[in-house]
Design an enzyme around this catalytic site. Sequence first.
Site, short mmCIF file in Angstrom:
data_model
loop_
_atom_site.label_atom_id
_atom_site.label_comp_id
_atom_site.label_asym_id
_atom_site.label_seq_id
_atom_site.Cartn_x
_atom_site.Cartn_y
_atom_site.Cartn_z
N TYR A 1 -6.88 3.10 0.39
CA TYR A 1 -5.56 2.36 0.23
C TYR A 1 -4.71 3.01 -0.51
O TYR A 1 -3.21 3.34 0.26
CB TYR A 1 -5.58 0.86 -0.34
CG TYR A 1 -4.73 0.02 -0.42
CD1 TYR A 1 -4.28 -0.53 0.77
CD2 TYR A 1 -3.73 -0.22 -1.75
CE1 TYR A 1 -3.00 -1.48 0.90
CE2 TYR A 1 -2.48 -0.85 -1.54
CZ TYR A 1 -2.42 -1.70 -0.26
OH TYR A 1 -1.10 -2.40 -0.28
N LYS B 1 -1.16 4.22 1.81
CA LYS B 1 0.18 4.08 1.59
C LYS B 1 1.18 5.15 0.91
O LYS B 1 2.37 5.04 1.18
CB LYS B 1 0.01 3.04 0.21
CG LYS B 1 -0.78 1.59 0.55
CD LYS B 1 -0.18 0.86 1.75
CE LYS B 1 1.18 0.11 1.50
NZ LYS B 1 1.89 -0.53 2.56
#
Length: 292
Positions: free
Chosen positions: A176, A180
């Site tokens: 993640y 991102k």
Amino acid sequence: MSSIAKTVLATGTSSGLGFEVIKQLLQQPQPYNFILGSRNVEKTETDFKNLGYDSSKHSVHVLPLDLLDLRSVQLFSQKALTQLGKNRVDYLFLAAGVLDNAKGPGPHGSKWCAGYMVNHLAQHYFVHLIRETLAASKSRVVFVSSGAIRSVRGQDPNTLDVDLKANSGAGIGTVYSASKFAQLLGAHYWRRNLPECTVVAVSPGLIPDTKLAADMGLSMNMADAKTVPEGAENLLRAFFANNLPADPEQLFLTSWGEWWPTDVYATSLDTNLQNKWCLSREEIEKTECLTG
């Protein structure tokens, strides 16, 4: 308030924060025309209809979109542009996000994991497919980002080459943060390559009451936790903020309404790194076997 409808083209609005953002816009006196992508069109249409919004003022069009499949992204872009017609895109809202532990094969034979595909590559490709319309519209492009961009493994962007690969075995937090961070590189890339548009990255804050956050083990008992409506309000600041910094690289709007100084995300300012992780349309279609 103007009676001319503003158009919002969006990903990631069938649930969670994205859904709440559209819900709040549907409550405003300003008319909106929404063109939304969803994997489950029927359910998403029903969920929005159940809000009881004023359909004489607002319109909601839901089109099929699976961000794990770049051919679906191609079809969505075509249908979205047809639905748009001669209207301009006032806001492109890139809100889609998933968690992935990168322990399986890449979607549709990709060398990349699902988290990277959804959180960055597919949405980056979508911007390529509609870039002429965005430029002509002078759109505001809103990337839903996260403070997780500061948690790239070892604070070293070179780890993305390992962690974002399919079957890398990287955990959900690692994937993640890395994906991102890649998405933030994309925001910088499009800020440079779509000078006609206003590009903003924005964090909703710590919002435990979403499926994504719950899967990460977050709870409302945590300090600074906010509700989903509060998180959506934070995101909506990026739609309407007119206090844009003089420094064009200062594009990250925090959940408390301030613009992060660039030294917080200094590693993302490297244009060579941006270009590495933000392939051209032709490069994406070649590497993901979309040509021919």
